[in-house]
Design an enzyme around this catalytic site. Structure first.
Site, PDB file in Angstrom:
ATOM      1  N   HIS A 168      -6.597 -12.040   3.215  1.00 32.14           N
ATOM      2  CA  HIS A 168      -5.782 -11.598   1.967  1.00 32.14           C
ATOM      3  C   HIS A 168      -5.741 -12.650   1.695  1.00 32.14           C
ATOM      4  CE1 HIS A 168      -2.849 -10.441  -0.103  1.00 32.14           C
ATOM      5  NE2 HIS A 168      -2.427  -8.812   0.157  1.00 32.14           N
ATOM      6  N   TYR A 178       9.500  -3.470  -0.066  1.00 27.34           N
ATOM      7  CA  TYR A 178       8.746  -2.255   0.646  1.00 27.34           C
ATOM      8  C   TYR A 178      10.102  -1.185   0.519  1.00 27.34           C
ATOM      9  CZ  TYR A 178       4.243  -5.507   1.917  1.00 27.34           C
ATOM     10  OH  TYR A 178       3.509  -5.850   1.581  1.00 27.34           O
ATOM     11  N   CYS A 231      -6.945  -6.364  -1.200  1.00 27.05           N
ATOM     12  CA  CYS A 231      -5.370  -6.141  -1.646  1.00 27.05           C
ATOM     13  C   CYS A 231      -6.076  -6.212  -3.820  1.00 27.05           C
ATOM     14  CB  CYS A 231      -4.434  -7.158  -1.685  1.00 27.05           C
ATOM     15  SG  CYS A 231      -3.021  -6.726  -2.358  1.00 27.05           S
ATOM     16  N   HIS A 248      -5.533  -2.749   0.492  1.00 27.91           N
ATOM     17  CA  HIS A 248      -3.819  -2.526   0.275  1.00 27.91           C
ATOM     18  C   HIS A 248      -4.640  -1.418  -1.592  1.00 27.91           C
ATOM     19  CE1 HIS A 248      -1.975  -6.145   2.471  1.00 27.91           C
ATOM     20  NE2 HIS A 248      -2.806  -4.937   3.089  1.00 27.91           N
ATOM     21  N   ASP A 300       0.545  -0.658  -1.341  1.00 27.19           N
ATOM     22  CA  ASP A 300       1.240  -2.499  -1.053  1.00 27.19           C
ATOM     23  C   ASP A 300       2.539  -1.767  -1.826  1.00 27.19           C
ATOM     24  OD1 ASP A 300       1.546  -4.455  -0.193  1.00 27.19           O
ATOM     25  OD2 ASP A 300       0.032  -5.448  -1.694  1.00 27.19           O
ATOM     26  N   HIS A 301       3.372  -3.083  -2.161  1.00 27.55           N
ATOM     27  CA  HIS A 301       4.279  -2.515  -2.534  1.00 27.55           C
ATOM     28  C   HIS A 301       5.138  -1.547  -4.124  1.00 27.55           C
ATOM     29  CE1 HIS A 301       4.004  -7.302  -2.845  1.00 27.55           C
ATOM     30  NE2 HIS A 301       3.526  -7.023  -1.609  1.00 27.55           N
TER      31      HIS A 301
HETATM   32  C1  DNO Z   1       3.310  -9.231   0.848  1.00 25.17           C
HETATM   33  C2  DNO Z   1       2.095  -9.178   1.358  1.00 25.17           C
HETATM   34  C3  DNO Z   1       1.669 -10.738   2.044  1.00 25.17           C
HETATM   35  C4  DNO Z   1       0.532  -9.907   3.398  1.00 25.17           C
HETATM   36  C5  DNO Z   1      -0.183 -11.554   3.915  1.00 25.17           C
HETATM   37  C6  DNO Z   1      -0.714 -11.308   4.317  1.00 25.17           C
HETATM   38  O1  DNO Z   1       3.883  -8.441   0.480  1.00 25.17           O
HETATM   39  O2  DNO Z   1       0.874  -8.883   0.651  1.00 25.17           O
HETATM   40  O3  DNO Z   1       2.605 -11.157   2.564  1.00 25.17           O
HETATM   41  O4  DNO Z   1       0.772  -9.257   4.435  1.00 25.17           O
HETATM   42  O5  DNO Z   1      -0.197 -12.932   2.691  1.00 25.17           O
HETATM   43  O6  DNO Z   1      -1.319 -12.546   5.318  1.00 25.17           O
END
Ligand code: DNO
Length: 393
Positions: free
Chosen positions: A240, A365, A278, A305, A348-349
């Site tokens: 990531h 989340y 991401c 992501h 993602d978020h």
């Molecule tokens: C946060 C995430 C990170 C991700 C880690 C992967 O929301 O994008 O915590 O899960 O960095 O190792």
């Protein structure tokens, strides 16, 4: 792409049956109850896999199998911890769970200063205020030499903040930067820690004398050690990117930009050494051309992501709608659907909306916010797939 969703296990308020109803196909999760560094036994892995499968879903991606701090800074017990990591990977492979997301960020997994920044329409998003971050670094952490890491404009803004800052404000910053964003991702600091700042200082000290070159060498050591088990079970490791993709708190950060991504892919040129693309983390760096990075690295990307950020002229960034912001998710979907239509993606978020804010979800989340984002991305993917079919016809 495969529609996946980050789910935090059987205690998550968002249940697997809710996820089926909104069209989720695969689950992204981890064995959050197993302490960092310990082996994920076959029994525990199978238990989680079967729990998910009983709901008609599959365990598509592990996020994360955490890399212990000592592996990152090269501590005396790193070989033992790498052995444990290899055993966990083998057990995942035996159970058929073959995509593993991890990160190589020292100490801090991800950072925001505000978790409920009002968007003006009644929703709220995550926000990174550079000047507030500088305040945390300089006035709360009191890191030696921290001032020199910030430009004049940021330091001036920080002075303004200092004029009105009170104890509650400081507590909020500590909570947002090193507690609330960390605990639920198996980070170093949890809500139970009484002295988070003290603990955080001790963690930072572990990296004294570790520069980017050393950290990269430690990453190579780790990746070379795990590649045989990844090859044996066809496990795709996907790092990531650093979030935000910037140098912070004097720590080395090595997955922040095009050159970094190229360097880590080249240093272990095995296809099992790949990337979590991401888009949110990458778009938080004004130096990153996200659609160009997607085109360049799609063939080593094993997990995506979908999230987008806007960067302001003062260096602050905030999380934008999935259909806006610098990441250009429409362009990314076009790229990834062409190169690898089976690629797992998750939104993602996303914002807090429609009562999410009362539910106590992990930061970023939400349910309604992510559901809306998934609907948006689902629509984009359907259009792109149609475009691809029509081009073939
Ligand atoms: C946060 C995430 C990170 C991700 C880690 C992967 O929301 O994008 O915590 O899960 O960095 O190792």
């Amino acid at each position: 792409m495969e529609k996946t969703w980050r789910w935090f296990g059987p205690n998550d308020k968002i249940t697997l049956s809710m996820l089926r109803q909104i069209g989720v196909e695969g689950i992204v999760t981890a064995l959050h109850h197993i302490p960092n560094g310990e082996v994920w036994s076959l029994e525990e892995v199978v238990k989680m896999r079967d729990f998910i499968e009983r709901s008609g879903l599959r365990w598509s991606v592990v996020e994360s199998l955490p890399v212990s701090e000592s592996i990152k800074y090269g501590g005396p017990d790193r070989d033992h911890l790498i052995e444990n990591y290899i055993e966990s990977l083998a057990n995942l492979g035996r159970a058929g769970v073959k995509t593993v997301c991890y990160n190589f960020m020292p100490v801090l997994d991800w950072a925001r200063t505000t978790l409920e920044y009002p968007n003006g329409d009644g929703t709220s998003s995550l926000y990174f205020n550079r000047a507030e971050f500088a305040y945390f670094d300089i006035h709360i952490l009191k890191r030696k030499g921290a001032e020199k890491d910030y430009d004049e404009q940021t330091l001036n803004r920080m002075q303004q903040i200092a004029c009105t800052m009170d104890e509650a404000g400081e507590r909020r910053l500590v909570d947002n930067i090193i507690v609330k964003t960390q605990g639920f991702v198996n980070g170093n600091i949890t809500e139970q820690d009484q002295q988070p700042v003290e603990k955080f200082r001790r963690l930072l000290a572990l990296y004294d004398g570790i520069d980017a070159r050393r950290l990269r060498a430690n990453m190579k050591y780790f990746l070379e050690a795990i590649m045989p088990v990844c090859n044996e079970w066809d496990i795709k490791m996907c790092v990531h990117p650093d979030d935000p993709p910037l140098q912070i708190l004097g720590l080395p950060r090595i997955v922040t930009c095009d050159e970094d991504i190229k360097a880590f892919l080249d240093m272990v040129p095995d296809p099992h050494n790949g990337l979590t693309f991401c888009a949110g983390s990458l778009s938080a760096g004004a130096h990153n051309d996200v659609p160009a990075l997607a085109r360049k690295y799609a063939d080593r990307t094993w997990f995506v992501h979908l999230r987008s950020c806007d960067v302001l002229p003062n260096g602050d960034f905030h999380e934008a709608s999935h259909l806006a912001g610098r990441a250009d998710l429409i362009s990314l979907v076009r790229t990834f659907e062409r190169v690898n239509p089976a690629l797992p993606m998750r939104v993602d978020h996303a914002p807090l909306m429609l009562g999410d804010e009362k539910m106590g979800y992990n930061a970023g989340y939400s349910f309604h916010g992510r559901m809306l984002a998934l609907g948006q991305m689902d629509g984009v993917m359907a259009v792109v797939r149609r475009e691809i079919e029509e081009m073939k016809a």
